[in-house]
Motif scaffolding. Structure first.
Motif, short mmCIF file in Angstrom:
data_model
loop_
_atom_site.label_atom_id
_atom_site.label_comp_id
_atom_site.label_asym_id
_atom_site.label_seq_id
_atom_site.Cartn_x
_atom_site.Cartn_y
_atom_site.Cartn_z
N PHE A 336 5.97 -5.28 -3.60
CA PHE A 336 4.74 -5.26 -2.81
C PHE A 336 5.04 -4.91 -1.36
CE2 PHE A 336 2.82 -6.89 -6.51
CZ PHE A 336 1.46 -6.69 -6.37
N PHE A 337 6.16 -5.40 -0.83
CA PHE A 337 6.51 -5.07 0.55
C PHE A 337 6.99 -3.63 0.68
CE2 PHE A 337 6.44 -9.62 0.83
CZ PHE A 337 5.92 -9.83 2.10
N GLY A 338 7.59 -3.09 -0.38
CA GLY A 338 8.05 -1.71 -0.34
C GLY A 338 6.92 -0.71 -0.52
N THR A 339 5.86 -1.11 -1.20
CA THR A 339 4.78 -0.19 -1.55
C THR A 339 3.61 -0.24 -0.59
OG1 THR A 339 5.39 -0.42 -3.89
CG2 THR A 339 3.23 0.50 -3.43
N TYR A 340 3.32 -1.42 -0.04
CA TYR A 340 2.09 -1.58 0.74
C TYR A 340 2.01 -0.75 2.03
CZ TYR A 340 -1.39 -4.52 -1.42
OH TYR A 340 -2.42 -4.97 -2.20
N PRO A 341 3.10 -0.54 2.78
CA PRO A 341 2.96 0.34 3.96
C PRO A 341 2.44 1.73 3.59
CG PRO A 341 5.01 -0.87 4.08
CD PRO A 341 4.45 -1.14 2.71
N GLY A 342 2.97 2.31 2.51
CA GLY A 342 2.49 3.62 2.07
C GLY A 342 1.08 3.55 1.50
N LEU A 343 0.78 2.46 0.78
CA LEU A 343 -0.54 2.31 0.19
C LEU A 343 -1.63 2.22 1.26
CD1 LEU A 343 -2.43 1.78 -2.21
CD2 LEU A 343 -1.74 -0.62 -2.13
N VAL A 344 -1.38 1.43 2.29
CA VAL A 344 -2.35 1.29 3.38
C VAL A 344 -2.54 2.63 4.10
CG1 VAL A 344 -2.84 0.15 5.58
CG2 VAL A 344 -1.90 -1.17 3.67
N ALA A 345 -1.45 3.37 4.29
CA ALA A 345 -1.55 4.69 4.92
C ALA A 345 -2.33 5.66 4.04
CB ALA A 345 -0.15 5.24 5.21
N ASP A 346 -2.11 5.62 2.74
CA ASP A 346 -2.85 6.48 1.81
C ASP A 346 -4.35 6.22 1.90
OD1 ASP A 346 -0.53 7.59 0.82
OD2 ASP A 346 -0.49 6.39 -1.01
N GLU A 347 -4.71 4.96 1.94
CA GLU A 347 -6.12 4.59 1.82
C GLU A 347 -6.88 4.63 3.14
OE1 GLU A 347 -7.57 4.33 -1.04
OE2 GLU A 347 -5.61 4.69 -1.95
N PHE A 348 -6.19 4.36 4.25
CA PHE A 348 -6.91 4.22 5.52
C PHE A 348 -6.36 5.12 6.63
CE2 PHE A 348 -7.12 0.16 3.18
CZ PHE A 348 -8.49 0.16 2.92
N GLY A 349 -5.48 6.04 6.28
CA GLY A 349 -5.02 7.03 7.25
C GLY A 349 -3.78 6.60 8.01
N LEU A 350 -3.11 7.59 8.61
CA LEU A 350 -1.85 7.35 9.31
C LEU A 350 -2.03 6.96 10.78
CD1 LEU A 350 0.48 10.20 8.03
CD2 LEU A 350 0.93 7.76 7.90
#
Length: 420
Positions: A336-350
């Protein structure tokens, strides 16, 4: 050579620096090593109430509570001005925290020196390194976020051994002085070459129209909270954190009480869990670039459920089942810690990802409070069966949150197709 081409050539160096910095912030997880040496040291000053390991546990609690707060502050500054200065400030906070902890003569002083300064420094640095790495790799967000968070786990696993050896040689006071110097020099020095990630870099990689990434808007944190997609993701993160921290906070006691392990094997179980946690951060982040973020998390929740099932049925002497079970739980927690930074960027922008991920990370704070509290409440007699069943229930609830999110995404995509 365009500026984007120049950044593409240098971003590997920036990623290596983020990894180096994050490795050293993993020292916060060496607190048990420091506290065991600080107990006899502080008792030499003749406090009215003798200092114990339990007394010092709340100092670590304050430090971890500070982390998400300063991650949010650091993320706000990072999104606007870049990572260099805020990482420098965070490195100096860490150095000051360990330096002044060496001079502490009471527990109340440690609340300020370690609890506030070290905790604040860790949050400032982590919030910048993880999210900056994701920004520099818009084409490999899972890989970059997973690698940097994995380095935090590696530091947390390796640094305690070095700290313990140093304490044995020079004592706790001199060890804290040395650590303060190392943290100040390495973190501040590694931050010097860092630059803000230019927005042109993200534009160089056209987003793929898949379930994983359909967002063309950079959300502010307020807009993110106002989005219906925020709630299943926040709930899923809180559930996974609670489930993982239920086990992590008591794994040594479980090993001794339920499986009948000796002290050495119980310590090995802690190391195995840390290794699984670290591996999960990197592997899940990398694989999620290919499989999709939420698909990866769904798969790893199933792995955790298998691990919890093994733990539920493990009895006296069932060492293999126990170790296999804790590896499954550790992989899930790290994933979850490895995936969530990318997931949040995917969903809400960089653009605002540093702040957005920091807001999402408050779900971890819920887990940090609820997980240990739940397992203490249901396993007072040394029987962990109820705890495993509750954790399995949480994992099932997490799967439902994932299904909720996927259904919401499909509905969004359908609306987009109809509008076009």
């Amino acid at each position: 050579m365009t500026s984007t081409e120049a950044i593409l050539k240098k971003r590997g160096m920036y990623l290596a620096l983020f990894c180096l910095i994050n490795f050293f912030t993993g020292i916060i997880y060496a607190w048990s090593v420091f506290s065991s040496a600080l107990v006899p040291h502080l008792n030499t000053f003749g406090p009215e109430t003798p200092v114990t390991m339990a007394t010092l546990g709340s100092v670590f609690g304050l430090a971890t509570a500070m982390t998400p707060i300063t991650m949010l502050v650091g993320g706000y500054i990072n999104d606007r001005f870049g990572p260099k200065k805020i990482i420098m400030v965070g490195g100096l906070c860490l150095a000051v925290g360990y330096l002044t902890s060496a001079l502490a003569t009471s527990v109340s002083t440690l609340y300020l020196t370690y609890g506030l300064f070290a905790g604040a420094g860790t949050g400032l640095v982590n919030g910048c390194t993880i999210n900056s790495a994701v920004k520099f790799f818009p084409d490999k967000r899972g890989f970059a976020g997973g690698l940097v968070t994995a380095c935090l786990g590696v530091g947390g696993a390796l640094i305690p051994f070095a700290a313990n050896a140093l304490i044995a040689q020079v004592g706790i006071v001199n060890t804290l002085f040395v650590i303060a110097c190392v943290l100040g020099c390495v973190i501040v020095g590694a931050a010097i070459p860092l630059i803000p990630c230019p927005s042109e870099l993200a534009q160089a990689f056209a987003p793929k129209e898949t379930l994983r990434s359909t967002v063309n808007t950079d959300y502010s944190w307020k807009e993110m909270i106002g989005s219906p997609r925020f709630y299943p993701l926040f709930a899923l993160f809180a559930i996974a954190s609670t489930m993982g921290l239920m086990m992590i906070s008591n794994i040594s006691g479980i090993a001794k009480t339920q499986i009948g392990m000796n002290t050495a094997l119980a310590a090995l179980s802690v190391s195995a869990l840390s290794l699984a946690n670290t591996s999960g951060r990197f592997l899940s982040g990398t694989l999620s670039d290919k499989l999709g973020r939420i698909q990866m998390l769904t798969l790893i929740l199933l792995v955790a459920m298998g691990g919890l099932g093994l733990l539920y049925f493990a009895g006296e002497g069932d060492t293999l089942a126990f170790f296999t079970g804790i590896v499954g739980v550790g992989l899930c927690y790290g994933a979850f810690f490895g995936t969530y930074p990318g997931l949040v960027a995917d969903e809400f922008g960089l653009k605002n990802n540093s702040v957005n991920f920091s807001v999402m990370a408050f779900a971890y704070s819920i887990g940090g409070f609820a997980g240990p509290l739940i397992i203490r409440s249901v396993s007072a007699q040394g029987n962990y069966s109820t705890a495993y069943l509750l954790a399995l229930g949480l994992a099932l609830l997490g799967l439902l949150c994932a299904v909720w999110f996927i259904a919401m995404k499909r509905k969004m995509q359908l609306k987009t197709i109809l509008v076009d």
